[in-house]
Design an enzyme around this catalytic site. Structure first.
Site, PDB file in Angstrom:
ATOM      1  N   GLN A 199      61.449  49.391   9.893  1.00  0.00           N
ATOM      2  CA  GLN A 199      61.082  49.537   8.758  1.00  0.00           C
ATOM      3  C   GLN A 199      62.142  50.424   7.887  1.00  0.00           C
ATOM      4  O   GLN A 199      61.904  50.847   6.506  1.00  0.00           O
ATOM      5  CB  GLN A 199      59.551  49.665   8.655  1.00  0.00           C
ATOM      6  N   CYS A 225      52.182  40.128  11.989  1.00  0.00           N
ATOM      7  CA  CYS A 225      52.007  39.838  13.422  1.00  0.00           C
ATOM      8  C   CYS A 225      50.444  39.923  14.275  1.00  0.00           C
ATOM      9  O   CYS A 225      49.976  39.700  14.206  1.00  0.00           O
ATOM     10  CB  CYS A 225      52.925  40.834  13.972  1.00  0.00           C
TER      11      CYS A 225
END
Length: 387
Positions: free
Chosen positions: A184, A330
């Site tokens: 990220q 996820c």
């Protein structure tokens, strides 16, 4: 005419820039050679392209080209780093690992595997309500047998920046290796990754590159390479750490995307911060709480809980206006409380109903957050819309 849905889920994945798509197509249909082919010009062009991409990626984190290993993304990079270092720990009797309880599952699950099947001892540090692991908390856990510290750069649910640069400086003088999952943070907080971090995982599809490509930076300590054992065998590519035919087109797409992002980063940050301010101002007509330390966060990720509202119901109610998520893509199929917000010691009601808004400003330039704020306010019976 169908309403335009604003995409506010770039922490899950980004749209591929058209310039990147054009580059990928070129390397799939014109310069389609195998970088391992040594007998003709098609292979030579592919090899040269990969070399240029490797050098550029290395430059973005202050590494050397030979320290960059191309992978399928941050999950594979994390596994190579964590599981690949384990044999060295077993050989040297250093089987202690420090990490945080707010890591992505791509770090937590390999470490749990080492803990449960290979006798490693893992400390999972909790950050408290700020969502930020303190440098001192990590250093206090260091032991002579500590093999590794693994700490993410930017949390994928809250956007909180972890003190990886400071830890890199502290750990460089110790025998403990330092791994950072920068899925990220790569490109967004570039100065942090210039620190002496041994292993850095990068994901392409968080910066406008295609899915399926990323990198692992394996920075040397002087002349010494990180003692990684490969997880796969057959071919010897990528210094035998990641064998298989290189996906040249995807690598060149990552190269193009990373270059575009670096060129535009300052403007991106400014615009992303302005968007955050607009979001917070609009949400002022609702009752909400920001989850995580706003003073140590990237500008484009905002995690909030709305008082008295169920996050899943809210997502359904807003689906014609915005695409948002409750947390990691996820684990989005699981409706259990966020493990990140839970580890922050937030109340169950808060941890179960955190919503993540994440954006690239150029892709939502026409988005007006007032609309969703009014919808949310109407769902809160004791909040009058417009007040």
């Amino acid at each position: 005419m169908d309403a335009v849905v604003a995409y506010l889920d770039v922490a899950a994945t980004t749209r591929v820039d058209q310039r990147v798509a054009d580059v990928v197509l070129q390397w799939m249909t014109e310069d389609f050679g195998n970088a391992g082919s040594r007998t003709h010009e098609f292979g030579a062009r592919a090899k040269k392209g990969v070399q240029e991409a490797r050098a550029f990626l290395a430059s973005t984190v202050g590494a050397k080209p030979e320290e960059v290993i191309f992978t399928s993304g941050a999950t594979e990079s994390n596994n190579i780093a964590l599981l690949g270092l384990a044999p060295h720990g077993e050989k040297t009797g250093r089987k202690h690992i420090i990490t945080s309880a707010i890591e992505h599952k791509a770090v937590l699950e390999p470490l749990q595997h080492l803990q449960e099947t290979r006798g490693f001892e893992v400390d999972f540090l909790e950050p408290g309500p700020s969502g930020r692991i303190s440098k001192d908390a990590v250093l206090e856990k260091l032991r002579p047998d500590t093999l590794l510290v693994s700490l993410m750069h930017v949390n994928n649910e809250t956007g909180v920046i972890q003190p990886v640069a400071e830890l890199g400086e502290e750990l460089r003088g110790t025998p403990t290796y330092f791994h950072v999952d920068a899925a990220q943070g790569y490109g967004k907080v570039p100065q942090d990754l210039q620190a002496p971090i041994d292993l850095i995982s990068i994901s392409g599809h968080k910066v406008g590159a295609p899915k399926g490509v990323g990198a692992l930076v394996t920075r040397r300590r002087g002349w010494d390479k990180a003692p990684l054992t490969p997880l796969m065998f057959g071919g010897g590519q990528e210094r035998k750490l990641r064998p298989g035919t290189l996906p040249v087109a995807l690598i060149m797409g990552l190269y193009e995307a990373a270059e575009i992002f670096r060129t535009n980063r300052e403007r991106w940050e400014q615009d992303a911060r302005q968007m955050r301010e607009r979001m917070l101002a609009a949400l002022g007509k609702t009752r909400f709480h920001v989850n995580g330390d706003a003073q140590h966060s990237v500008p484009h990720i905002l995690n909030v809980t709305f008082d008295g509202l169920n996050a899943e119901a809210l997502i359904v109610r807003l689906k014609e206006q915005v695409a948002i998520a409750t947390g990691s893509a996820c684990t989005s199929a699981s409706y259990t409380p966020s493990h990140v917000l839970t580890a922050m010691d937030l109340p169950t009601e808060v941890a179960s109903n955190g919503l993540r808004f994440s954006w690239f400003p150029d892709q939502v330039a026409d988005f007006d957050p007032q609309g969703i704020a009014e919808t949310i306010a109407r769902m809160q019976p004791d909040v009058v819309p417009g007040k």
